[in-house]
Scaffold this motif. Sequence first.
Motif, PDB file in Angstrom:
ATOM      1  N   ARG B 246       3.583 -10.162  -0.232  1.00 28.97           N
ATOM      2  CA  ARG B 246       4.169  -9.101   0.539  1.00 28.97           C
ATOM      3  C   ARG B 246       4.366  -9.615   1.964  1.00 28.97           C
ATOM      4  O   ARG B 246       3.476 -10.261   2.516  1.00 28.97           O
ATOM      5  CB  ARG B 246       3.182  -7.929   0.551  1.00 28.97           C
ATOM      6  CG  ARG B 246       3.762  -6.591   0.904  1.00 28.97           C
ATOM      7  CD  ARG B 246       2.654  -5.643   1.299  1.00 28.97           C
ATOM      8  NE  ARG B 246       1.718  -5.307   0.237  1.00 28.97           N
ATOM      9  CZ  ARG B 246       1.841  -4.224  -0.530  1.00 28.97           C
ATOM     10  NH1 ARG B 246       2.854  -3.420  -0.376  1.00 28.97           N
ATOM     11  NH2 ARG B 246       0.929  -3.954  -1.447  1.00 28.97           N
ATOM     12  N   THR B 247       5.501  -9.362   2.537  1.00 29.13           N
ATOM     13  CA  THR B 247       5.711  -9.711   3.947  1.00 29.13           C
ATOM     14  C   THR B 247       6.080  -8.440   4.703  1.00 29.13           C
ATOM     15  O   THR B 247       6.241  -7.377   4.104  1.00 29.13           O
ATOM     16  CB  THR B 247       6.856 -10.733   4.103  1.00 29.13           C
ATOM     17  OG1 THR B 247       8.089 -10.106   3.718  1.00 29.13           O
ATOM     18  CG2 THR B 247       6.642 -11.951   3.228  1.00 29.13           C
ATOM     19  N   ASP B 248       6.197  -8.560   6.015  1.00 28.59           N
ATOM     20  CA  ASP B 248       6.573  -7.387   6.819  1.00 28.59           C
ATOM     21  C   ASP B 248       7.958  -6.896   6.425  1.00 28.59           C
ATOM     22  O   ASP B 248       8.317  -5.743   6.663  1.00 28.59           O
ATOM     23  CB  ASP B 248       6.570  -7.750   8.307  1.00 28.59           C
ATOM     24  CG  ASP B 248       5.154  -7.945   8.806  1.00 28.59           C
ATOM     25  OD1 ASP B 248       4.232  -7.483   8.109  1.00 28.59           O
ATOM     26  OD2 ASP B 248       4.981  -8.575   9.866  1.00 28.59           O
ATOM     27  N   ASP B 249       8.704  -7.780   5.798  1.00 28.01           N
ATOM     28  CA  ASP B 249      10.119  -7.494   5.603  1.00 28.01           C
ATOM     29  C   ASP B 249      10.518  -7.594   4.125  1.00 28.01           C
ATOM     30  O   ASP B 249      11.597  -8.074   3.805  1.00 28.01           O
ATOM     31  CB  ASP B 249      10.909  -8.519   6.441  1.00 28.01           C
ATOM     32  CG  ASP B 249      12.370  -8.112   6.581  1.00 28.01           C
ATOM     33  OD1 ASP B 249      12.640  -6.898   6.575  1.00 28.01           O
ATOM     34  OD2 ASP B 249      13.217  -9.027   6.669  1.00 28.01           O
ATOM     35  N   GLY B 250       9.621  -7.182   3.235  1.00 30.33           N
ATOM     36  CA  GLY B 250       9.943  -7.257   1.810  1.00 30.33           C
ATOM     37  C   GLY B 250       8.978  -8.155   1.075  1.00 30.33           C
ATOM     38  O   GLY B 250       7.769  -8.074   1.266  1.00 30.33           O
ATOM     39  N   LEU B 251       9.529  -9.012   0.258  1.00 29.34           N
ATOM     40  CA  LEU B 251       8.694  -9.930  -0.515  1.00 29.34           C
ATOM     41  C   LEU B 251       9.087 -11.370  -0.213  1.00 29.34           C
ATOM     42  O   LEU B 251      10.242 -11.652   0.133  1.00 29.34           O
ATOM     43  CB  LEU B 251       8.886  -9.686  -2.021  1.00 29.34           C
ATOM     44  CG  LEU B 251       8.529  -8.301  -2.587  1.00 29.34           C
ATOM     45  CD1 LEU B 251       8.864  -8.248  -4.085  1.00 29.34           C
ATOM     46  CD2 LEU B 251       7.062  -7.978  -2.367  1.00 29.34           C
TER      47      LEU B 251
END
Lengths: 422, 422
Positions: B246-251
Motif C-alpha cells: 500500500r502506498t499513499d497513492d494507491g498500490l
Amino acid sequence: MALRVNIAGLGTVGASLLQLLEGGQREGLAVSGISARSRSRDRGVDLSPYAWSDDPVSLAQADDAEVFVELIGGEDGVAKAAIETALRSGKHVVTANKALIAKHGLALAQLAEEMGVALRFEAAVAGGVPVVSGLRTGLSGSKILRLQGVLNGTCNFILAAMEGGASYADALAEAQRLGFAEADPSFDVGGIDAAQKLAILAAHAFGAMPPLTAIDPRGIDQVTPGDLSAARELGLRMKLVAAVSRTDDGLAARVAPALVPITSALDIGGGSENIVVVDAEPLGRVAFSGPGAGGGPTASAVLSDLTAISRGALGPAFGHPASSIDAAPKVAPDASPVPHFIRVLVEDRPGVLAGLTDILGRAEISIETIRQGPASQGEPGVELVLTTHASSTETHERAAAEIGKLEAVLAKPSVYPILSKD
Amino acid sequence: MALRVNIAGLGTVGASLLQLLEGGQREGLAVSGISARSRSRDRGVDLSPYAWSDDPVSLAQADDAEVFVELIGGEDGVAKAAIETALRSGKHVVTANKALIAKHGLALAQLAEEMGVALRFEAAVAGGVPVVSGLRTGLSGSKILRLQGVLNGTCNFILAAMEGGASYADALAEAQRLGFAEADPSFDVGGIDAAQKLAILAAHAFGAMPPLTAIDPRGIDQVTPGDLSAARELGLRMKLVAAVSRTDDGLAARVAPALVPITSALDIGGGSENIVVVDAEPLGRVAFSGPGAGGGPTASAVLSDLTAISRGALGPAFGHPASSIDAAPKVAPDASPVPHFIRVLVEDRPGVLAGLTDILGRAEISIETIRQGPASQGEPGVELVLTTHASSTETHERAAAEIGKLEAVLAKPSVYPILSKD
C-alpha cells in the motif's frame, strides 16, 4: 451496529488491543468497559472513554457488552471465574490464556455451546501466527497426520545465546533480565508452555486433547554448550520441538529439545518467532510462521477473533463440537524412527569406542557418522559425537543409559532426535 | 442435513475432490451431480452414484444441490456462464479458477452478495496453502502493509533446472515434458499467472484489486544460466517474486524475477511449493507456505471452502463487501529502494569499468561489491558482477540501459532486485 466489548486485564496485550481499537483499524467493534488491577498506571492509552470496573467478574456479566475479552492470565482463579460468568451471561468470550484453555478449554467450550455463544483463543497459541484459524478453516479439507512446532520464544532465545557460547545459567539470566523469561522459568524451559500449546492444537487437528500429564514434556535445562557446538559442526541446530501425530492407538506426542538441519523449516530465528508445520493428506506439508509473542502480535490475534465474531463466525471453539472431542486420549511418546545425535564425554583411552559400539549394536542402532574431538571448555575427557540411522528415541535413550554406565564415560550421554525435512 | 454439491469439471482436481468426498473424510457434504467433457474417461473414481449432466450450465442451476463447484477452467466461456447461472439460481459457488476470479471476481462477488450466497476460491491462489482464509480470518486484526509471494511452480521448476546448468529452452522443454508447463508457457513464465494471484490477494489485503494491465508483470524468459551462477556465488537464488504494498497513492506492485538470499523465507524449493509473506502492523511478519499445485492439495483447498460454507461462513468473497473494493486503484511499479544485482558481459580491455562506474555514479547508485570473472559457457567476453546499495529498480534499469550502450558491452546487462530478509 457495533459489537460492544468489555476487556479485563490491561497488561501489554490489553494496552495494545485498546490502541488498535482506538486506532479505528477495525469497524464494527466498540469498547464499553475495562478492568485491571491498577487504574492509575500509565499504559500510553487514554482510559477515560471506558467504564471502569474494579471487578473482572462483574465486568464479565455487565449488560453493556456482547463480548468479554479475558487478558488477566492464570489457569484458574479470577480469569476462570470471569470467563465462566461471561459465558453463563450469554456473552462471547475471547481470551489469550493458553494455560487456562489447555486445562479447562473443553469444559468452557461445552458451556459456550450450551449458551450458543463463541469462545475463541487465536492468541493462545503462537501469538500472532494464525494457526488456530488455519486449522479451523483453511486446513479443514484435509486429514491431518502430524503437527510439529517451535512454540516457545524463551527457549529460542536461550538456545541461541548458548549457541553463541553462553552457559545455560548465563543465557537464562540474560533472558530474565530482558523480560523474555519469568523469575520462575520452569514453565517455559521445562516445556510446559509448549505442551499446553500442543494440546490446544491437537484438539483442533485430531479432535483429541491430550491432558498435560500425558505429554510428559522435556525441557532444555540439560542442554550444554558442548552439545550445541558439536551439533553445529554437523549443520544442526537445537530447538524445543513440540510434535503430535495420530496413531492407530491414540496420539503420539513429543515435547523435547531436538536437532534440526540449519536451513530447514524448523530452523527459525532465535527470537520470539514461532512456526507450526502441518502434514496432511492429501494436502502435503503446510507451514505457518511469525511472531509468537509480544503485545502487538498477540493483540492483533485477539482482534482477529473479535472480527470473526463480529462477522458471525460462532462455530465450536476447537472446530469440532466439544462433546465430540476426546478429553483423555491415549498418548504415547513419539516412537517414530528418526536419526539421533549422541554425544559422550569419555576418557581418552583404548577400548572405549568398542564398548560403546557394542551397546549400540546390541540395541540394533546403526551408526551413520562418528567423530572424536576435544571436549568443550570446562568439560572432562574427550568427546565422541555420533549420528545414527533412524530408530526410536526410546531405543536410543535406553542404549545411552547403558553407555553411561561404562567405566570410561565421564558424564551422562546427551541424546537428541534429529528431525530432518521429511 | 448434508449440503448437496454439484461439480462441473473432472480433471485432476475434480477427480481428487470426488475421491476426498467419497473417502468420507468430511461429514455434512454430499455430491449430487457431476459434469465433464468425457463421461467414459477412467478417473479412478466410480461416477455411477452421481447424476450425470452433459451441460455444466444446466448442472449449475439444477435444483438438487445448494452448492456448485466450478473446476472447468478458462477465464470466460462456459466456466463464467456456469458460475453466473449458479449464483443467479441462489447457489453457493466454489471455484479454483484464478484467471476467472482475477478478471471477473469483483462482478461475481457483487452478484453473490445480491443473491445472499457465498463465492469462495481458496484453491485459486497458492493451491493448498491456506492464505486466502488466512487473510480473511487470522490476519483480519492487523493492518496489512505488504504482501510478497513465490506463487508459480513452473517458474520454480525452470529456475531450479537452470541453476543446475540447463539452458532456459531445455529447462522449459523438460517442464513441458513432465506436465509442469503448458504447450504455450507464456502464461506461467511471463508472470501472468503470478499477477492474477497477486491481484486476488491484494483485494483481500488492501480492499483494492489491481487490474492485470496495471501490474505489468515481467517473466523469467530473459534469465540466463550465467546470471544464476553469478548470483549463486553471492549466496543468492532467483525466484519469480510477486509483491504488492500500500502506498499513499494507491498500490505498488512487482511481478518480476528477483534474487533472494539462500536460507531466506522466500528461498523455497524448486518444485510446486509456494510461499506468501505478509508484513502487517502491529503483527509483524507472518509466512504461509506449502504445495501450490497438484490435484490433492488443490482439491483439499476446494474442500475447505465447502466445509466453511457448510458451517455457515457466508461472508463476502474478498473479505470486504464487493462494492467497497476499489476495482481500479492506481498501481505504480514498486519503487522501494532495495539492493540490486547487475551483471554485464564486457570486452576485457582497460577503461570499461571506469565507464560503467561513471554511469552508476551519475545515477547516484552506490556500489557495494564488484567482481570480474570469466563469462559462462557460450557467452562472449568477461563478466562484471556488481551488487549495489538500495535504490529503486527503475533507477537501476535506466542506468543499466545506458551501460548497455557502452561500446565494450557485449549484451544487454542483467538487472535484478535483491530482496533480503527485511
